[in-house]
Write an enzyme that holds these catalytic residues in place. Structure first.
Site, PDB file in Angstrom:
ATOM      1  N   GLU A  34      -9.829  -8.672  10.414  1.00 31.19           N
ATOM      2  CA  GLU A  34      -9.817  -7.539   9.481  1.00 31.19           C
ATOM      3  C   GLU A  34     -10.754  -6.445   9.988  1.00 31.19           C
ATOM      4  OE1 GLU A  34      -9.137  -4.857   7.055  1.00 31.19           O
ATOM      5  OE2 GLU A  34      -7.994  -6.702   6.673  1.00 31.19           O
ATOM      6  N   ARG A  35     -10.347  -5.185   9.840  1.00 30.94           N
ATOM      7  CA  ARG A  35     -11.162  -4.069  10.329  1.00 30.94           C
ATOM      8  C   ARG A  35     -11.823  -3.256   9.215  1.00 30.94           C
ATOM      9  NH1 ARG A  35      -6.939   0.772  12.017  1.00 30.94           N
ATOM     10  NH2 ARG A  35      -6.102   1.064   9.923  1.00 30.94           N
ATOM     11  N   GLY A  40      -7.227  -6.069   1.771  1.00 31.54           N
ATOM     12  CA  GLY A  40      -6.337  -5.008   2.209  1.00 31.54           C
ATOM     13  C   GLY A  40      -6.194  -3.861   1.227  1.00 31.54           C
ATOM     14  N   ILE A  41      -5.172  -3.044   1.458  1.00 32.24           N
ATOM     15  CA  ILE A  41      -4.924  -1.879   0.626  1.00 32.24           C
ATOM     16  C   ILE A  41      -4.619  -2.279  -0.811  1.00 32.24           C
ATOM     17  CG2 ILE A  41      -3.327   0.048   0.225  1.00 32.24           C
ATOM     18  CD1 ILE A  41      -5.322   0.529   2.475  1.00 32.24           C
ATOM     19  N   CYS A  42      -3.801  -3.297  -1.006  1.00 33.45           N
ATOM     20  CA  CYS A  42      -3.378  -3.696  -2.356  1.00 33.45           C
ATOM     21  C   CYS A  42      -4.571  -3.938  -3.268  1.00 33.45           C
ATOM     22  CB  CYS A  42      -2.510  -4.942  -2.282  1.00 33.45           C
ATOM     23  SG  CYS A  42      -2.004  -5.564  -3.902  1.00 33.45           S
ATOM     24  N   SER A 195       8.912  10.090  -6.942  1.00 37.02           N
ATOM     25  CA  SER A 195       8.870   9.379  -8.227  1.00 37.02           C
ATOM     26  C   SER A 195       9.152   7.897  -8.064  1.00 37.02           C
ATOM     27  CB  SER A 195       9.879   9.985  -9.210  1.00 37.02           C
ATOM     28  OG  SER A 195      11.208   9.617  -8.868  1.00 37.02           O
ATOM     29  N   GLU A 217      11.226  15.075  -7.336  1.00 38.61           N
ATOM     30  CA  GLU A 217      11.944  13.942  -6.766  1.00 38.61           C
ATOM     31  C   GLU A 217      13.182  14.423  -6.004  1.00 38.61           C
ATOM     32  OE1 GLU A 217      13.558  10.876  -5.306  1.00 38.61           O
ATOM     33  OE2 GLU A 217      11.640  10.550  -6.328  1.00 38.61           O
ATOM     34  N   VAL A 286       5.795   4.766   2.255  1.00 45.39           N
ATOM     35  CA  VAL A 286       4.825   4.300   3.236  1.00 45.39           C
ATOM     36  C   VAL A 286       5.536   3.939   4.534  1.00 45.39           C
ATOM     37  CG1 VAL A 286       3.200   3.442   1.505  1.00 45.39           C
ATOM     38  CG2 VAL A 286       4.995   1.919   2.361  1.00 45.39           C
ATOM     39  N   HIS A 458       9.441 -17.044 -31.784  1.00 44.09           N
ATOM     40  CA  HIS A 458       9.415 -15.897 -32.699  1.00 44.09           C
ATOM     41  C   HIS A 458       8.051 -15.817 -33.376  1.00 44.09           C
ATOM     42  CE1 HIS A 458      10.816 -13.032 -35.724  1.00 44.09           C
ATOM     43  NE2 HIS A 458      10.180 -13.775 -36.628  1.00 44.09           N
TER      44      HIS A 458
END
Length: 479
Positions: A34-35, A40-42, A195, A217, A286, A458
């Site tokens: 990992e850098r 990560g991004i997520c 969008s 969009e 992306v 319910h």
């Protein structure tokens, strides 16, 4: 050898770290490179911190409508810095959690930039200036620069925002999701370009926080990957909440000034209008992080910015694999995780079930939420199915009304001949939690008869899932 492994994974996002843990569970000596930041991004700049922001926006929205619930909340306001601080804190907590999980499972963490020199060998150098520097200190007991060997190398480097030439993000007036997630102050107005899930989630967040939002969009409808009926409902709800939406349109040029930006927007007929705002968020998708990894030199096949793989993530070069966003759509964290598990189980000699991408759910955490799995109605018709389609509105559900969330729809699509559930599409309160019921049903090859005979509790929102199935077969009760 100390620097020799069974499996080396490049990238510690959801796909990477889950794959590493599963590899270790299978008895494979594993390392992860990992850098920037574990998770990560997520975890650090995507899925998780945006949900924290959206939760803040949701509570703020409810506080402003307290009287609808018989409550009083006067002079409601917010502190932008505190909003961002909470979001970053959530990410930081989970970032540390990933480090703990890797350590617990005896996965070595190697800190740096990776380059695959050959099948079986990775050279790690000192990290360059990363796009986003680590928010936490580098974990203790990590390895660093050097040459590492592995029988199997898995590329899990994720993706980054796509850029349109001439409308490049500058971190000031033109934002990607990185800057949109950490505003120093709330702008008065924003143009959101795109969008899809990222664009519409930020549009929802900023709109809820009082920002004047315009969404542009290119396609003829918002959230265009969703069922057309759901898209139409979504657009009406967004517009009712005050979001301006321009479909069939594109931003062709952006002028910048001290005050903000002027977006030149061209519609399908070639007519152009100018929209002024303080900021523009570029959310047009992306592209996979395939550069500088040595893939091109090794002859690894790529297509449209992503690595080409087979059903168990093999590339065309033996011993090199790819998973997650870098391996192509759907670019979703849960797809990356599952793909990685399949990959290492195949490496370990297991016989994993390959992934059916038609059964991967998609969730968008805008307001109202959107969730889906399987074929849209149009896709099912195009595939030649004779359909049974059921619908049930939130307005017919007691729990939804009690929650003050009476707007939404659940739609189910069946093969008339076999009763097979082909797709399910939802818009409304907490549908991102409901969709998994249909995902399980589809994976179990459940028919309409099984769903009709199932007893739903319910009062719950899940009862609408039952009613939608009943409606497809002319048995709906509460509508």
């Amino acid at each position: 050898m100390a620097n020799s492994y069974d499996v080396i994974i490049i990238g510690s996002g959801p796909g990477g770290y889950v794959t590493a843990i599963r590899a270790a569970q299978l008895g494979l000596k594993t390392a992860i490179i990992e850098r920037e930041h574990l998770g990560g991004i997520c975890l650090n700049w995507g899925c998780i911190p945006t949900k924290a922001l959206l939760r803040t926006a949701e509570i703020y929205h409810y506080m402003q409508h307290a009287k609808d619930y018989g409550l009083s909340a006067d002079n409601v306001s917010f502190d932008p810095s505190a909003v961002v601080k909470r979001s970053r804190g959530v990410s930081a907590q989970l970032n540390g959690g990933v480090g703990h999980l890797l350590k617990k499972n005896k996965v070595d963490v190697i800190w740096g930039e990776a380059k695959i020199k050959s099948a079986g060998e990775v050279v790690v150098s000192k990290p360059g200036k990363a796009a986003v520097q680590p928010q936490n200190a580098i974990p203790k007991n990590t390895l660093g620069e050097g040459t590492y060997k592995a029988k199997h190398i898995i590329v899990a480097t994720g993706a980054r925002p796509r850029v349109i030439p001439g409308i490049e993000p500058d971190g000031d007036k033109i934002w990607t999701y990185f800057e949109a997630m950490v505003p120093e102050e709330m702008p008065k107005s924003i143009v959101v370009m795109g969008s899809g899930a990222i664009g519409i989630e930020f549009a929802s967040f900023y709109n809820a926080m009082g920002v004047d939002v315009t969404v542009v969009e290119l396609m003829d409808r918002v959230v265009p990957v969703e069922d057309e009926e759901i898209s139409a409902i979504a657009q009406k709800r967004f517009e009712k909440l005050g979001i301006k939406i321009l479909t069939g349109s594109k931003v062709t040029k952006v002028d910048k000034s001290k005050k903000g930006i002027t977006a030149h927007v061209e519609d399908a007929k070639g007519k152009t209008q100018k929209i002024e705002a303080e900021k523009l968020i570029s959310a047009i998708g992306v592209v996979g992080n395939i550069e500088s990894l040595g893939l091109e030199e090794l002859g690894v096949k790529t297509d449209r910015g992503c690595v080409v793989i087979d059903e168990v993530s093999n590339t065309n070069i033996k011993g090199i694999y790819a998973i997650g966003d870098v391996a192509g759509p759907p670019m979703l964290a849960h797809k990356a995780e599952h793909e990685g598990v399949i990959c290492v189980e195949a490496i370990a000699g297991k016989h994993p079930h390959v992934m059916d991408k038609k059964k991967i759910p998609g969730c968008t955490y805008c307001h109202p939420q959107i969730a889906s799995v399987g074929l849209t109605e149009a896709q099912a018709k195009e595939a030649g199915y004779d359909l049974k389609v059921g619908r049930f509105p939130f307005m017919g559900n007691g729990k939804a009304i009690a929650l003050g969330e009476p707007e939404g729809l659940i739609k189910t699509i069946f093969d008339k001949k076999t009763g097979q559930l082909l797709g399910a599409h939802m818009i409304g309160h907490e549908v991102t939690e409901l969709i998994q019921g249909y995902v399980v049903a589809m994976n179990l090859e459940t028919t309409e008869e099984d769903l009709i005979h199932a007893v739903f509790p319910h009062p719950t929102l899940s009862e609408m899932m039952h009613e939608s199935v009943l409606d497809a077969y002319d048995r709906v009760v509460h509508m």
